[in-house]
Design a protein around this motif. Structure first.
Motif, PDB file in Angstrom:
ATOM      1  N   ILE A  11     -75.777  80.694  38.678  1.00 15.00           N
ATOM      2  CA  ILE A  11     -74.785  80.233  37.711  1.00 15.00           C
ATOM      3  C   ILE A  11     -74.817  78.710  37.590  1.00 15.00           C
ATOM      4  O   ILE A  11     -74.753  78.157  36.487  1.00 15.00           O
ATOM      5  CB  ILE A  11     -73.385  80.731  38.103  1.00 15.00           C
ATOM      6  CG1 ILE A  11     -73.300  82.244  37.902  1.00 15.00           C
ATOM      7  CG2 ILE A  11     -72.293  80.022  37.296  1.00 15.00           C
ATOM      8  CD1 ILE A  11     -72.049  82.880  38.447  1.00 15.00           C
ATOM      9  N   THR A  12     -74.952  78.029  38.714  1.00 11.42           N
ATOM     10  CA  THR A  12     -75.021  76.566  38.696  1.00 11.42           C
ATOM     11  C   THR A  12     -76.240  76.075  37.941  1.00 11.42           C
ATOM     12  O   THR A  12     -76.152  75.148  37.134  1.00 11.42           O
ATOM     13  CB  THR A  12     -75.042  76.025  40.141  1.00 11.42           C
ATOM     14  OG1 THR A  12     -73.879  76.493  40.828  1.00 11.42           O
ATOM     15  CG2 THR A  12     -75.080  74.515  40.157  1.00 11.42           C
ATOM     16  N   LEU A  14     -77.917  77.637  35.608  1.00  7.75           N
ATOM     17  CA  LEU A  14     -77.723  77.922  34.185  1.00  7.75           C
ATOM     18  C   LEU A  14     -76.783  76.891  33.544  1.00  7.75           C
ATOM     19  O   LEU A  14     -77.034  76.423  32.433  1.00  7.75           O
ATOM     20  CB  LEU A  14     -77.175  79.333  33.992  1.00  7.75           C
ATOM     21  CG  LEU A  14     -78.167  80.463  34.258  1.00  7.75           C
ATOM     22  CD1 LEU A  14     -77.446  81.810  34.206  1.00  7.75           C
ATOM     23  CD2 LEU A  14     -79.311  80.432  33.276  1.00  7.75           C
ATOM     24  N   PHE A  15     -75.716  76.522  34.246  1.00 12.10           N
ATOM     25  CA  PHE A  15     -74.782  75.528  33.734  1.00 12.10           C
ATOM     26  C   PHE A  15     -75.474  74.180  33.540  1.00 12.10           C
ATOM     27  O   PHE A  15     -75.298  73.516  32.517  1.00 12.10           O
ATOM     28  CB  PHE A  15     -73.601  75.383  34.687  1.00 12.10           C
ATOM     29  CG  PHE A  15     -72.668  74.261  34.302  1.00 12.10           C
ATOM     30  CD1 PHE A  15     -71.822  74.395  33.216  1.00 12.10           C
ATOM     31  CD2 PHE A  15     -72.652  73.082  35.017  1.00 12.10           C
ATOM     32  CE1 PHE A  15     -70.976  73.367  32.853  1.00 12.10           C
ATOM     33  CE2 PHE A  15     -71.810  72.044  34.667  1.00 12.10           C
ATOM     34  CZ  PHE A  15     -70.965  72.195  33.580  1.00 12.10           C
ATOM     35  N   LEU A  16     -76.269  73.766  34.510  1.00 20.13           N
ATOM     36  CA  LEU A  16     -76.977  72.489  34.407  1.00 20.13           C
ATOM     37  C   LEU A  16     -77.947  72.488  33.228  1.00 20.13           C
ATOM     38  O   LEU A  16     -78.097  71.482  32.540  1.00 20.13           O
ATOM     39  CB  LEU A  16     -77.709  72.186  35.713  1.00 20.13           C
ATOM     40  CG  LEU A  16     -76.820  71.931  36.925  1.00 20.13           C
ATOM     41  CD1 LEU A  16     -77.678  71.734  38.168  1.00 20.13           C
ATOM     42  CD2 LEU A  16     -75.919  70.748  36.699  1.00 20.13           C
ATOM     43  N   ASN A  17     -78.592  73.608  32.990  1.00 18.57           N
ATOM     44  CA  ASN A  17     -79.507  73.720  31.862  1.00 18.57           C
ATOM     45  C   ASN A  17     -78.756  73.587  30.534  1.00 18.57           C
ATOM     46  O   ASN A  17     -79.219  72.900  29.615  1.00 18.57           O
ATOM     47  CB  ASN A  17     -80.250  75.056  31.931  1.00 18.57           C
ATOM     48  CG  ASN A  17     -81.331  75.156  30.884  1.00 18.57           C
ATOM     49  OD1 ASN A  17     -81.688  74.182  30.246  1.00 18.57           O
ATOM     50  ND2 ASN A  17     -81.849  76.340  30.703  1.00 18.57           N
ATOM     51  N   ILE A  18     -77.601  74.201  30.443  1.00 20.11           N
ATOM     52  CA  ILE A  18     -76.808  74.125  29.218  1.00 20.11           C
ATOM     53  C   ILE A  18     -76.357  72.689  28.960  1.00 20.11           C
ATOM     54  O   ILE A  18     -76.415  72.195  27.825  1.00 20.11           O
ATOM     55  CB  ILE A  18     -75.590  75.073  29.301  1.00 20.11           C
ATOM     56  CG1 ILE A  18     -76.067  76.525  29.229  1.00 20.11           C
ATOM     57  CG2 ILE A  18     -74.576  74.786  28.202  1.00 20.11           C
ATOM     58  CD1 ILE A  18     -74.997  77.540  29.540  1.00 20.11           C
ATOM     59  N   VAL A  19     -75.947  71.987  30.005  1.00 19.76           N
ATOM     60  CA  VAL A  19     -75.497  70.607  29.846  1.00 19.76           C
ATOM     61  C   VAL A  19     -76.651  69.717  29.386  1.00 19.76           C
ATOM     62  O   VAL A  19     -76.481  68.872  28.501  1.00 19.76           O
ATOM     63  CB  VAL A  19     -74.886  70.085  31.172  1.00 19.76           C
ATOM     64  CG1 VAL A  19     -74.643  68.596  31.109  1.00 19.76           C
ATOM     65  CG2 VAL A  19     -73.598  70.815  31.481  1.00 19.76           C
TER      66      VAL A  19
END
Length: 61
Positions: A11-12, A14-19
């Motif tokens: 999840i972390t 994936l979040f970093l990729n989105i940012v």
């Protein structure tokens, strides 16, 4: 590594990729924003990406 930690890691990441992708999207829209807000200087419009990049830097630090 436990299953919960693996899920949190995924999840972390994936979040970093989105940012990071958001920065690319904002950069791509600078010419459109400059035309839309023609009464604002290009430097001020570009300040949006600088502020966002500083936010991302603080987030990853």
């Amino acid at each position: 590594m436990s299953k919960t930690k693996k899920i949190m890691l995924i999840i972390t990441l994936l979040f970093l990729n989105i940012v990071e992708q958001a920065a690319s999207v904002i950069t791509a829209t600078i010419p459109i924003m400059a035309k839309t807000f023609s009464n604002i200087s290009l430097t001020n419009v570009e300040m949006i990406i600088i502020i966002f990049s500083m936010f991302v830097l603080c987030l990853f630090w």
